[in-house]
Design an enzyme around this catalytic site. Structure first.
Site, mmCIF file in Angstrom:
data_model
loop_
_atom_site.group_PDB
_atom_site.id
_atom_site.type_symbol
_atom_site.label_atom_id
_atom_site.label_comp_id
_atom_site.label_asym_id
_atom_site.label_seq_id
_atom_site.Cartn_x
_atom_site.Cartn_y
_atom_site.Cartn_z
ATOM 1 N NE ARG A 57 -31.218 -18.341 28.860
ATOM 2 C CZ ARG A 57 -30.611 -19.463 28.358
ATOM 3 N NH1 ARG A 57 -29.908 -20.280 29.367
ATOM 4 N NH2 ARG A 57 -30.639 -20.029 27.320
ATOM 5 C CE1 TYR A 110 -41.353 -6.687 49.300
ATOM 6 C CE2 TYR A 110 -40.332 -8.790 48.040
ATOM 7 C CZ TYR A 110 -41.191 -7.445 48.014
ATOM 8 O OH TYR A 110 -41.795 -7.082 46.929
ATOM 9 C CG ASP A 182 -33.005 -9.224 51.710
ATOM 10 O OD1 ASP A 182 -32.139 -8.166 51.696
ATOM 11 O OD2 ASP A 182 -33.927 -9.558 51.165
ATOM 12 C CE LYS A 207 -37.154 -2.405 47.507
ATOM 13 N NZ LYS A 207 -37.023 -3.319 46.678
HETATM 14 N N1 PLP Z 1 -35.322 -7.961 49.716
HETATM 15 C C1 PLP Z 1 -35.949 -6.975 50.609
HETATM 16 C C2 PLP Z 1 -35.710 -6.327 51.943
HETATM 17 C C3 PLP Z 1 -36.915 -5.902 49.836
HETATM 18 O O1 PLP Z 1 -37.371 -4.962 50.567
HETATM 19 C C4 PLP Z 1 -37.319 -6.424 48.533
HETATM 20 C C5 PLP Z 1 -38.339 -5.441 47.947
HETATM 21 O O2 PLP Z 1 -38.953 -4.610 48.385
HETATM 22 C C6 PLP Z 1 -36.790 -7.328 48.031
HETATM 23 C C7 PLP Z 1 -35.780 -8.259 48.670
HETATM 24 C C8 PLP Z 1 -37.267 -7.837 46.616
HETATM 25 O O3 PLP Z 1 -36.648 -7.122 45.833
HETATM 26 P P1 PLP Z 1 -37.304 -6.681 44.185
HETATM 27 O O4 PLP Z 1 -38.385 -5.923 44.501
HETATM 28 O O5 PLP Z 1 -35.994 -5.977 43.494
HETATM 29 O O6 PLP Z 1 -37.525 -7.972 43.772
#
Ligand code: PLP
Length: 392
Positions: A57, A110, A182, A207
């Site tokens: 961890r 998101y 992000d 992704k």
């Molecule tokens: N940021 C973006 C732009 C996303 O499209 C997503 C998920 O679709 C996330 C963060 C969250 O990621 P995770 O699904 O790996 O938790």
């Protein structure tokens, strides 16, 4: 388009393969092993952590290899890796915020990010404003003395609205607060937020970085030792870690990031152009189209347009749903950035947590169809969409 250069003197394509990875010193194995071990035996009490690891961890050698690669690819100071993209976002918020603080979030992000801010940060006494991040005056006006950070996502999922990262970084820099962005949708191959003044970069490694629909993971890359210490402390305290197996799979995925992104983006541009000319398609959104209202910013801020496209068919919701149900090669699913092409209905799937009023304000219409374009032959992808549209 030319890939960006990072800060270690090597090209991006070299680093995506080699950074962070050295042959195993015992066997010579070229791949970093999957260190599937909970604990690490210490040589002595006084020599605790002498080999750098104690308990998975707190840190794990396979995960560390992936973190080191991400640091080089983004050109940052250091990285922490997580069990999901959302865990990465949560660690940043836990580390940087306290009750009574205020944050500004781009109004299109998101759906899970929206949900966490709306339903959890508020619960813990952090005030949240969702602001149109393309309106710089509105961003400036939203910042208060108790604002601690600004959170952006560009291009934003799913509307592909862009945020001018350099301009927002100037605003956060003047205010002395942190700009978190992000970078999941373009990755460091196409967009380098640190060069545009951001301080913290979040990834859903689920992704493009994995790219093979095999894992769920996340990463946070930071530009300073102070931010690393604060966010790493939140990660170890909350236990939001990436597993060694996920780190290993993602290390393999990243090796082909540039080639996948170039192929997927070329396919996306071809599909966006084809959709724009289709008589049954009403609107198309893709930053690579001159018709995208922020096409100039896309050209200025990134070296590629990415693999996400959205469109609306004539007649809106019902024909859109019929199309999504009828395509064969396109998978009706959540996730994006994979070698497989995916078709998604944000209203019922990825952005169901965003209330109708907020969705409408941010342009997530009920009929919006989101595409994540994969690496298949372009003719096959177009033919499948064409059959679906012909049946409407
Ligand atoms: N940021 C973006 C732009 C996303 O499209 C997503 C998920 O679709 C996330 C963060 C969250 O990621 P995770 O699904 O790996 O938790």
């Amino acid at each position: 388009m030319m890939p960006s250069d990072n800060n270690d003197g090597m090209g991006f394509r070299t680093d995506q393969i080699h950074a962070g990875v050295t042959p195993d010193p015992i066997t010579g194995g070229i791949l970093t092993p999957i260190h599937q071990s909970t604990t690490f035996v210490q040589e002595s009490v006084d020599g605790y952590m002498g080999r750098g690891y104690s308990y998975s961890r707190a840190g794990n050698p396979t995960v560390r290899a992936f973190e080191e690669k991400m640091t080089v690819l983004e050109g940052g100071h250091d990285t922490t890796a997580y069990g999901s993209g959302m865990a990465a976002t949560v660690a940043v918020m836990l580390g940087l915020l306290s009750a009574g603080d205020h944050i500004v979030i781009g109004r299109v992000v998101y759906g899970g990010t929206y949900r966490f801010a709306d339903q959890f940060l508020r619960k813990f006494g952090v005030e949240t404003d969702f602001v149109d991040a393309s309106d710089l005056d509105a961003m400036r006006a939203a910042i208060r003395p108790e604002t601690r950070l600004v959170f952006t996502e560009t291009p934003a999922n799913p509307t592909l609205e862009l945020t001018d990262l350099a301009a927002v970084s100037e605003i956060t820099g003047t205010a002395g607060i942190v700009h978190v962005t992000d970078n999941t949708v373009l990755t460091p191959y196409y967009q380098r937020p640190f060069e545009l003044g951001a301080n913290v970069i979040i990834h859903s490694t689920t992704k493009f970085l994995d790219g093979h629909n095999a894992t769920v993971g996340g990463a946070v890359v930071v530009d300073s030792p102070e931010l690393q210490e604060t966010i790493a402390f939140a990660r170890i305290s909350a236990g939001l870690v990436m597993s060694p197996m996920v780190a290993w799979l993602t290390l393999q995925g990243v090796k082909t990031l540039s080639e996948r992104m170039d192929r997927q983006s070329a396919n996306a541009l071809a599909i966006a152009e084809w959709l724009e000319d289709h008589p049954k398609v009403e609107t198309v959104g893709y930053p690579g189209l001159p018709s995208h209202p922020q096409h100039e910013l896309a050209l200025r801020q990134a070296t590629g347009f990415g693999a996400m496209v959205w469109f609306e068919v004539e007649g809106g919701v019902e024909p859109g749903k019929k199309l999504m149900d009828s395509v064969q090669l396109w998978s009706l699913a959540e996730n994006l950035g994979q070698v497989e092409s995916i078709i998604t209905h944000p209203l019922t799937m990825t952005h169901a947590a965003v209330p109708p009023k907020e969705r409408a304000a941010s342009g997530i219409t009920d009929g919006l169809v989101r595409l994540s374009v994969g690496m298949e032959d372009i003719d096959d992808l177009v033919a499948d969409l064409d059959d679906g549209l012909a049946a409407l």
